[in-house]
Design a protein around this motif. Structure first.
Motif, PDB file in Angstrom:
ATOM      1  N   THR A  37       0.838  -1.190   0.000  1.00 20.33           N
ATOM      2  CA  THR A  37       0.000   0.000   0.000  1.00 20.33           C
ATOM      3  C   THR A  37       0.873   1.239   0.000  1.00 20.33           C
ATOM      4  O   THR A  37       1.828   1.309   0.775  1.00 20.33           O
ATOM      5  N   GLU A  40       2.756   2.855   3.175  1.00 19.81           N
ATOM      6  CA  GLU A  40       2.817   1.906   4.293  1.00 19.81           C
ATOM      7  C   GLU A  40       4.051   1.035   4.114  1.00 19.81           C
ATOM      8  O   GLU A  40       4.125   0.241   3.185  1.00 19.81           O
ATOM      9  N   ASN A 141      -2.234   6.227   5.066  1.00 21.31           N
ATOM     10  CA  ASN A 141      -1.452   5.165   5.693  1.00 21.31           C
ATOM     11  C   ASN A 141      -0.216   5.685   6.415  1.00 21.31           C
ATOM     12  O   ASN A 141       0.642   4.898   6.809  1.00 21.31           O
TER      13      ASN A 141
END
Length: 500
Positions: A37, A40, A141
């Motif tokens: 992601t 992240e 994130n």
């Protein structure tokens, strides 16, 4: 605005077939551990001690030869390494010329290709070309960035996800000297019930008592006075509803009423007659020397500077007092344009180290990074003495290179003295309290020349009305010319962008 962004996003989706997304480019980079992601990091972090990920940055007034930049690079790399994120940071020399013009041009033409780019204007054509990364998922994130974001930053990123700037809203806040305020019978009424009428009484008393020659001064336009009075007169944004239709507030009845009020203040000698020709330095000189009692400056840093200079010159009794905006139809300081950030950090859509690039930005929002950004280098700009942070004589030379926000800034150990004066901090609190979002649209290319002509008309008529060169009744003539110059052409566009 939403339709505008939809077009941009569709263009970027097409472009992504050729360029690739953040994940793919990361996987192609051997130095950076891939993550599923954007924003992240994986369990193993970014890079390795033996093979750190190289991240290049271009930033205004940040030369790689600058000793302060070299210090901050070393501190960032060491701080991130403690979190098992290994990077090697290089600051690039900005191209010659005006930064806001030279950087976008050099980036679009391929002269420079940093991973992180600080823009101070000129970014919209770059994002239109699909050259900037969508930061939405990176922020969502993030470990630290999202926690420091204020409401205006969140809305701006939602509307334009290519620039990130963690800073207070740039709101002008009105201030005056406390020793002046103490001489006014009407001051307490303004603080307790800041109606337009109470404000006018206070401004009148300033001049009648000879506290200052003029109550208000400015530097060439109405923006500093508008932050006090716009909302009270119903000028609640760039665009307002009038008779059920979206119109630009400059051509509204609300604006006419406000200009009539300013004209009365001017006629009564309350507004500096040179406000239209003063530059920022002569305006500030007038304030510091006590010729004018009342100006507005950007909440936070600028008010802090005003206060420090004022108390250095006139003593502690001249500490500044932050005043509330006038109340009437509504109440608030200048409405904040949330269509997009006007400046901030972007990530190169062509970068092969996007996760590492964002990790640098995220680290600078962490407690360690934030202390570095705000306080400088321990042993140089501050020392820790008796479980307190004590600033050295070199601390005034330091300033944040990344994030200006003081939101949730709680250094450990505690500061022996505040970073900012009480009026500076108070102005930030009041900017939050009286925060108002603007209603605005981006001006399309085919209407830019009309928009420029309309604003030239406004400046001419508004200054003439205030100074008594024209009667207030000429505002109706102005509206006719405004519509002829392009106002009518905007009608369908405003409905398209904002609905009925």
């Amino acid at each position: 605005m939403k339709k505008f962004l939809s077009i941009l996003l569709m263009s970027l989706m097409v472009l992504s077939v050729f360029v690739g997304c953040g994940d793919k480019s990361t996987q192609e980079t051997p130095n950076e551990t891939p993550s599923e992601t954007p924003g992240e990091t994986s369990e193993t972090g970014i890079g390795t001690k033996e093979s750190p990920v190289e991240v290049s940055i271009i930033l205004k007034d940040a030369s790689p030869n600058d000793e302060a930049i070299q210090s901050i690079v070393k501190a960032i790399e060491e701080g991130m390494a403690e979190e098992e994120n290994y990077v090697k940071i290089t600051f690039l020399e900005p191209p010659t010329g005006t930064y806001g013009e030279a950087v976008p041009l050099a980036f679009r033409t391929g002269q420079i290709s940093p991973d992180i780019i600080y823009f101070q204007g000129g970014d919209l054509p770059v994002s239109n070309d699909g050259l900037l990364e969508d930061l939405t998922e990176y922020v969502q994130n993030s470990a630290y960035v999202k926690n420091l974001m204020e409401e205006h930053t969140k809305v701006k990123l939602e509307n334009y996800p290519y620039l990130l700037w963690l800073a207070p809203a740039r709101v002008p806040a009105p201030v005056m000297r406390k020793d002046f305020a103490d001489q006014l019978d009407s001051f307490d009424a303004v603080m307790q019930d800041p109606t337009v009428e109470n404000y006018e009484k206070m401004l009148t008393e300033i001049v009648e008592k000879g506290v200052a020659k003029y109550a208000i001064t400015s530097d060439g336009d109405l923006s500093r006075m508008n932050t006090v009075f716009n909302q009270a007169f119903g000028v609640t944004g760039t665009i307002v509803k009038e008779d059920g239709k979206w119109v630009f507030s400059k051509a509204s009845e609300f604006e006419k009423n406000k200009l009539e009020f300013f004209a009365r203040l001017y006629k009564n000698g309350l507004i500096d007659p040179e406000y239209i020709t003063k530059q920022w330095d002569t305006m500030e000189k007038s304030f510091y020397e006590g010729e004018a009692a009342f100006i507005a400056g950007t909440a936070g840093a600028v008010i802090n500077i005003y206060n420090n200079k004022m108390t250095q010159t006139h003593g502690e009794g001249a500490e500044l007092v932050v005043l509330p905006p006038a109340k009437g139809v509504s109440q608030g300081y200048t409405a904040i344009d949330v269509s997009k950030e006007s400046r901030g950090f972007a990530i190169n859509a062509q970068s092969k180290v996007k996760d590492a690039a964002f990790a640098v930005l995220d680290f600078m929002a962490s407690p360690k990074g934030n202390m570095l950004d705000k306080l400088g280098i321990e042993g140089t700009h501050y020392n820790v003495e008796g479980e307190k942070i004590v600033f050295t004589e070199k601390f005034p030379e330091w300033y944040p290179r990344f994030w200006e926000t003081l939101n949730k800034f709680e250094p450990t150990p505690e500061l022996a003295e505040p970073m900012m004066s009480a009026p500076g901090l108070k102005s930030l609190e009041m900017a939050k309290e009286y925060y108002v979002e603007d209603v605005n649209v981006l001006i399309p290319d085919h209407l830019i020349s009309q928009w420029d002509a309309m604003n030239t008309l406004y400046k001419e008529y508004s200054s003439d009305i205030i100074r008594g060169v024209r009667p207030v009744s000429d505002f109706d003539e102005f509206v006719e010319k405004w519509n002829q110059s392009g106002g009518t052409e905007f009608e369908s566009y405003l409905v398209e962008q904002l609905g009925n």
